[in-house]
Design a protein around this motif. Structure first.
Motif, PDB file in Angstrom:
ATOM      1  N   ARG A   1       8.675  10.101  -7.089  1.00  0.00           N
ATOM      2  CA  ARG A   1       8.355   9.123  -6.047  1.00  0.00           C
ATOM      3  C   ARG A   1       9.604   8.790  -5.230  1.00  0.00           C
ATOM      4  O   ARG A   1       9.562   8.701  -4.008  1.00  0.00           O
TER       5      ARG A   1
ATOM      6  N   TRP B   1       1.143  11.306  -0.436  1.00  0.00           N
ATOM      7  CA  TRP B   1       1.396  10.853   0.931  1.00  0.00           C
ATOM      8  C   TRP B   1       1.096  11.984   1.887  1.00  0.00           C
ATOM      9  O   TRP B   1       1.179  13.161   1.535  1.00  0.00           O
TER      10      TRP B   1
ATOM     11  N   ASN C   1       7.423  10.473 -12.936  1.00  0.00           N
ATOM     12  CA  ASN C   1       6.712   9.998 -11.756  1.00  0.00           C
ATOM     13  C   ASN C   1       7.633   9.173 -10.867  1.00  0.00           C
ATOM     14  O   ASN C   1       7.624   9.305  -9.640  1.00  0.00           O
ATOM     15  N   GLU C   2       8.454   8.335 -11.455  1.00  0.00           N
ATOM     16  CA  GLU C   2       9.382   7.500 -10.688  1.00  0.00           C
ATOM     17  C   GLU C   2      10.434   8.347  -9.973  1.00  0.00           C
ATOM     18  O   GLU C   2      10.762   8.097  -8.807  1.00  0.00           O
TER      19      GLU C   2
ATOM     20  N   PRO D   1       3.208  14.615  -5.585  1.00  0.00           N
ATOM     21  CA  PRO D   1       3.981  14.586  -6.833  1.00  0.00           C
ATOM     22  C   PRO D   1       3.408  15.664  -7.755  1.00  0.00           C
ATOM     23  O   PRO D   1       2.282  16.127  -7.565  1.00  0.00           O
TER      24      PRO D   1
ATOM     25  N   GLU E   1       9.947   9.416  -1.298  1.00  0.00           N
ATOM     26  CA  GLU E   1      10.276   8.303  -0.405  1.00  0.00           C
ATOM     27  C   GLU E   1      11.538   8.591   0.401  1.00  0.00           C
ATOM     28  O   GLU E   1      11.639   8.195   1.562  1.00  0.00           O
TER      29      GLU E   1
ATOM     30  N   ALA F   1      -0.010   6.547   2.687  1.00  0.00           N
ATOM     31  CA  ALA F   1      -0.172   6.670   1.234  1.00  0.00           C
ATOM     32  C   ALA F   1      -1.668   6.761   0.938  1.00  0.00           C
ATOM     33  O   ALA F   1      -2.443   5.921   1.377  1.00  0.00           O
TER      34      ALA F   1
END
Length: 180
Positions: free
Chosen positions: A48, A71, A44-45, A145, A52, A65
């Protein structure tokens, strides 16, 4: 003959045994779940961070968001208060699907015009939640995601395991369900 009879009787007496439960070979209480949770947090990180980076590369767009973990940005936004989609409403829309590098996975032409009965048919989670945010004639690009897209299983065709997606959606119309 006498010995054979005694042997058969002895076998019958000792063979009537209740089954015993087998014990597990190894016990690791919760370690699989803990490891899985850690893998998912790292995945997930990473996703993300990629999303971003895409938003940072396009500062001219105002990304929002969602409360659901994705997003989006508007291409065409309807400012007046019109029909909002609800349970059982029929949504007619077009969309295209790309990976985060901008490579087309499914084109709008290939997917064609879609009709979806809200919350009563199967579409991937992010698209279902994204359609709920839209009004007729709006066009929105969503950054999903992988857990909001097709997740671990993919679509069993062109979208593989844990692939985050860029999905551009245009809602053509919303037909509200008659509440009789």
């Amino acid at each position: 003959m006498k010995y054979i009879t005694l042997l058969l009787i002895a076998m019958m007496l000792f063979s009537c045994k209740t089954p015993e439960a087998r014990q597990p070979e190894s016990v690791k209480s919760g370690s699989f779940y803990k490891e899985s949770a850690e893998r998912n947090k790292k995945l997930n990180e990473r996703e993300r961070t990629k999303i971003e980076a895409i938003m940072a590369q396009n500062p001219e767009y105002d990304y929002v968001a969602s409360n659901s973990g994705f997003w989006y940005r508007y291409h065409t936004k309807v400012e007046i208060d019109t029909i909002a989609v609800g349970f059982g409403d029929v949504v007619n829309f077009n969309y295209e699907v790309k990976d985060l590098n901008g490579n087309t996975i499914y084109s709008e032409k290939e997917l064609g015009n879609q009709t979806y009965i809200m919350d009563q048919q199967e579409v991937f989670t992010g698209l279902r939640e994204g359609l709920k945010l839209m009004k007729p004639t709006e066009t929105v690009t969503f950054l999903f995601p992988s857990q909001k897209a097709y997740g671990y299983y993919g679509d069993k065709n062109r979208i593989g395991t844990n692939i985050p997606l860029i999905v551009k959606v245009t809602v053509n119309s919303i037909t509200q369900k008659n509440n009789n």
